[in-house]
Design a protein around this motif. Structure first.
Motif, short mmCIF file in Angstrom:
data_model
loop_
_atom_site.label_atom_id
_atom_site.label_comp_id
_atom_site.label_asym_id
_atom_site.label_seq_id
_atom_site.Cartn_x
_atom_site.Cartn_y
_atom_site.Cartn_z
N ALA A 24 7.44 -0.78 10.67
CA ALA A 24 8.33 -1.57 11.14
C ALA A 24 8.22 -3.04 10.60
N THR A 25 7.09 -3.12 9.86
CA THR A 25 6.59 -4.51 9.23
C THR A 25 6.68 -4.34 7.90
N THR A 26 6.43 -3.21 7.30
CA THR A 26 6.58 -3.08 5.69
C THR A 26 7.84 -3.63 5.21
N SER A 27 7.75 -4.19 3.89
CA SER A 27 8.88 -4.54 3.23
C SER A 27 9.61 -3.67 2.17
N PHE A 28 8.99 -2.48 2.13
CA PHE A 28 9.60 -1.30 1.62
C PHE A 28 8.92 0.02 1.86
N ARG A 29 9.90 1.14 2.06
CA ARG A 29 9.42 2.42 2.37
C ARG A 29 10.36 3.09 1.23
N ALA A 30 9.59 4.01 0.44
CA ALA A 30 10.33 4.99 -0.70
C ALA A 30 9.52 6.30 -0.67
N PRO A 31 10.33 7.06 -1.39
CA PRO A 31 9.54 8.54 -1.47
C PRO A 31 8.87 8.43 -2.85
N VAL A 32 7.70 9.24 -3.05
CA VAL A 32 7.30 9.29 -4.34
C VAL A 32 7.90 9.65 -5.54
N SER A 33 7.77 9.11 -6.48
CA SER A 33 8.39 9.61 -7.67
C SER A 33 7.47 9.06 -8.73
N PRO A 34 7.35 10.04 -10.05
CA PRO A 34 6.65 9.72 -11.04
C PRO A 34 6.66 8.33 -11.40
N ILE A 35 7.89 7.79 -11.67
CA ILE A 35 8.28 6.32 -12.24
C ILE A 35 7.72 5.37 -11.36
N LEU A 36 7.84 5.61 -10.09
CA LEU A 36 7.20 4.66 -9.29
C LEU A 36 5.68 4.71 -9.10
N LEU A 37 4.96 5.76 -9.28
CA LEU A 37 3.51 5.71 -9.46
C LEU A 37 3.02 5.17 -10.59
N LEU A 38 3.71 5.48 -11.80
CA LEU A 38 3.38 4.50 -13.05
C LEU A 38 3.51 3.39 -12.99
N LEU A 39 4.44 2.73 -12.56
CA LEU A 39 4.55 1.27 -12.12
C LEU A 39 3.54 0.70 -11.30
N LEU A 40 3.42 1.40 -10.18
CA LEU A 40 2.27 0.83 -9.11
C LEU A 40 0.89 0.63 -9.58
N LEU A 41 0.79 1.75 -10.65
CA LEU A 41 -0.70 1.99 -11.21
C LEU A 41 -0.94 1.32 -12.51
N ASP A 42 0.40 0.50 -13.08
CA ASP A 42 0.15 0.01 -14.27
C ASP A 42 -0.86 -0.94 -14.31
N PRO A 43 -1.33 -1.78 -13.50
CA PRO A 43 -2.30 -2.72 -13.97
C PRO A 43 -3.82 -2.25 -14.19
N SER A 45 4.28 -8.66 -9.26
CA SER A 45 4.09 -9.80 -9.31
C SER A 45 3.09 -10.78 -8.75
N THR A 46 2.46 -10.10 -7.43
CA THR A 46 1.38 -10.48 -6.91
C THR A 46 0.14 -10.48 -7.77
N LEU A 47 -0.29 -9.37 -8.34
CA LEU A 47 -1.21 -9.22 -9.25
C LEU A 47 -0.98 -10.08 -10.61
N PHE A 48 0.35 -10.25 -11.33
CA PHE A 48 0.67 -10.90 -12.03
C PHE A 48 0.11 -12.41 -11.85
N CYS A 49 0.66 -12.94 -10.76
CA CYS A 49 0.27 -14.52 -10.39
C CYS A 49 -1.26 -14.53 -10.23
N ALA A 50 -1.92 -13.66 -10.01
CA ALA A 50 -3.40 -13.74 -9.44
C ALA A 50 -4.14 -13.62 -10.90
N GLY A 51 -3.41 -13.65 -12.08
CA GLY A 51 -4.09 -13.42 -13.28
C GLY A 51 -4.17 -12.13 -13.85
#
Length: 400
Positions: free
Chosen positions: A79-98, A138-144
């Motif tokens: 109820a507090t999270t800002s997003f909820r989405a099903p798993v997809s290969p594109i989404l996993l590649l983007l989240l694990l990119d850093p 963006s959180t990781l990007f702003c953190a350097g």
């Protein structure tokens, strides 16, 4: 026994078949000096079984695993999270990119660039990046972490300048269609009829909130809270104490995390704080101008500015504890962000104390940041309105 095994094999496993990616970062601020504090996110209630970025002591790895979270703890997270989405290969590649090496990231980005010519892939990629992965990246990007050249945020110029994609990302119902899998094997299963539902914030609110939280995390007030409480001290907080705590909310400061009943779309962030964000790494290394430029791309889309000024429309979902009347509008969020940046580096004249041998260069960061805010303000005021009717047109599954 054979009949029992066959009966179990054909039963629908709702626990494993309904897999969603949930935002586990429930902080109201994003400090750039430390990616996470000891409480965030692996000590949050209900996150003991969820993977996320956190700091865990080596001694806690040999201890007894924590108990399974209760349904009320999961309800608080969902109820507090800002997003909820099903798993997809594109989404996993983007989240694990850093996390992979630079060579692997370059190859993945080249693959994305070659596939963006396909309209269907571009719509799916825009939904994964704009609706879900933009805030964590963006959180990781702003953190350097990473640079602008080797970050998936470099694709925002191709996503946020397309009018149909911006309209889809600004409509939660249209973004839900793009995030949902269209595989024939999942139609009618628990993924499409999940009681949890798919949810994401509109892209305009997401970008504004990312800028605000990164500025807020570098203020003196947040640093004082983290340095003088158990929330920011790894030595004073024990994992076993947090797990055995019956309330599980005593170590969570309401000023830093979203408590039960709060949501990023309904909670106002602090605005009247100090200007210590001018000394942060995100400002000195010019990380925030990229986010402000993304906001300009979104606003410059014809009809988007008028849609942002109207009251928000929230789709009805069981896990959203609020309605459209409780949601914060874009003008309110934008005004709070401007209030946070107003009066930074006031350049007060020193009356006493001797000669100033070394002048500070904070005015350079303040001047550059004010120019970026001014550009976004002008884009909001001068956004084309001749295609305002397109903002309310229905969006198909392919984003058109």
């Amino acid at each position: 026994v054979g009949q029992d095994v066959s009966r179990v094999s054909v039963m629908e496993n709702l626990l494993t078949e309904d897999v969603l990616i949930v935002d586990t970062d429930l902080r109201k601020q994003q400090e750039a000096d430390k990616l996470t504090s000891s409480v965030y996110p692996h000590k949050l209630p209900g996150l003991h079984m969820v993977s996320g970025l956190g700091i865990a002591s080596i001694s806690s790895l040999d201890k007894t695993p924590p108990p399974i979270p209760s349904p009320m703890e999961w309800r608080h997270l969902l109820a507090t999270t800002s997003f909820r989405a099903p798993v997809s290969p594109i989404l996993l590649l983007l989240l694990l990119d850093p996390y992979p090496t630079k060579q692997a990231r370059s190859s993945i980005h080249a693959l994305f660039l070659s596939l963006l010519v396909d309209a269907r892939f571009k719509c799916r990629f825009a939904a994964a990046l704009g609706a879900v992965a933009y805030r964590p990246l963006s959180t990781l990007f702003c953190a350097g972490v990473g640079t602008e050249a080797d970050s998936p945020l470099g694709f925002t110029v191709q996503i946020f300048t397309a009018g149909s994609l911006v309209r889809a990302l600004g409509n939660p119902s249209a973004a839900e269609k793009l995030l949902r899998s269209d595989d024939d094997s999942t139609i009618g299963t628990s993924t499409s009829t999940s009681p949890v539902g798919i949810f994401s914030l509109p892209i305009g609110l997401t970008v504004v909130r990312c800028i605000h939280t990164n500025l807020l995390g570098a203020t003196k007030e947040v640093h004082m809270i983290l340095n003088n409480t158990a929330a920011g001290n790894d030595d004073d907080t024990d994992d076993t104490d947090v797990v055995r705590n019956t309330s599980r909310h005593e170590n969570l400061l309401p000023a830093l995390t979203y408590c039960p009943g709060e949501h990023p779309w309904t909670t106002l962030l602090p605005a009247a704080t100090d200007d210590c964000f001018l000394d942060s790494r995100s400002t000195r290394h010019k990380r925030l101008p990229h986010l402000l430029r993304d906001l300009e791309y979104v606003i410059e889309t014809p009809g988007t500015a008028i849609g942002l000024l109207l009251p928000p429309k929230i789709p009805i979902q069981p896990m959203l504890p609020f309605s459209s009347q409780d949601a914060i509008s874009f003008p309110t969020m934008w005004a709070r962000l401007l209030r946070l940046a107003q009066g930074m580096d006031p350049q007060k004249r020193k009356i006493s104390g001797g000669h100033v041998e070394y002048e500070q260069n904070r005015w350079l960061e303040a001047f550059g940041l004010s120019l970026n805010f001014a550009g976004t303000r002008d884009a909001l005021a001068e956004s084309p309105t001749n295609s305002s009717s397109a903002a309310y047109a229905p969006v198909s599954a392919d984003g058109s």
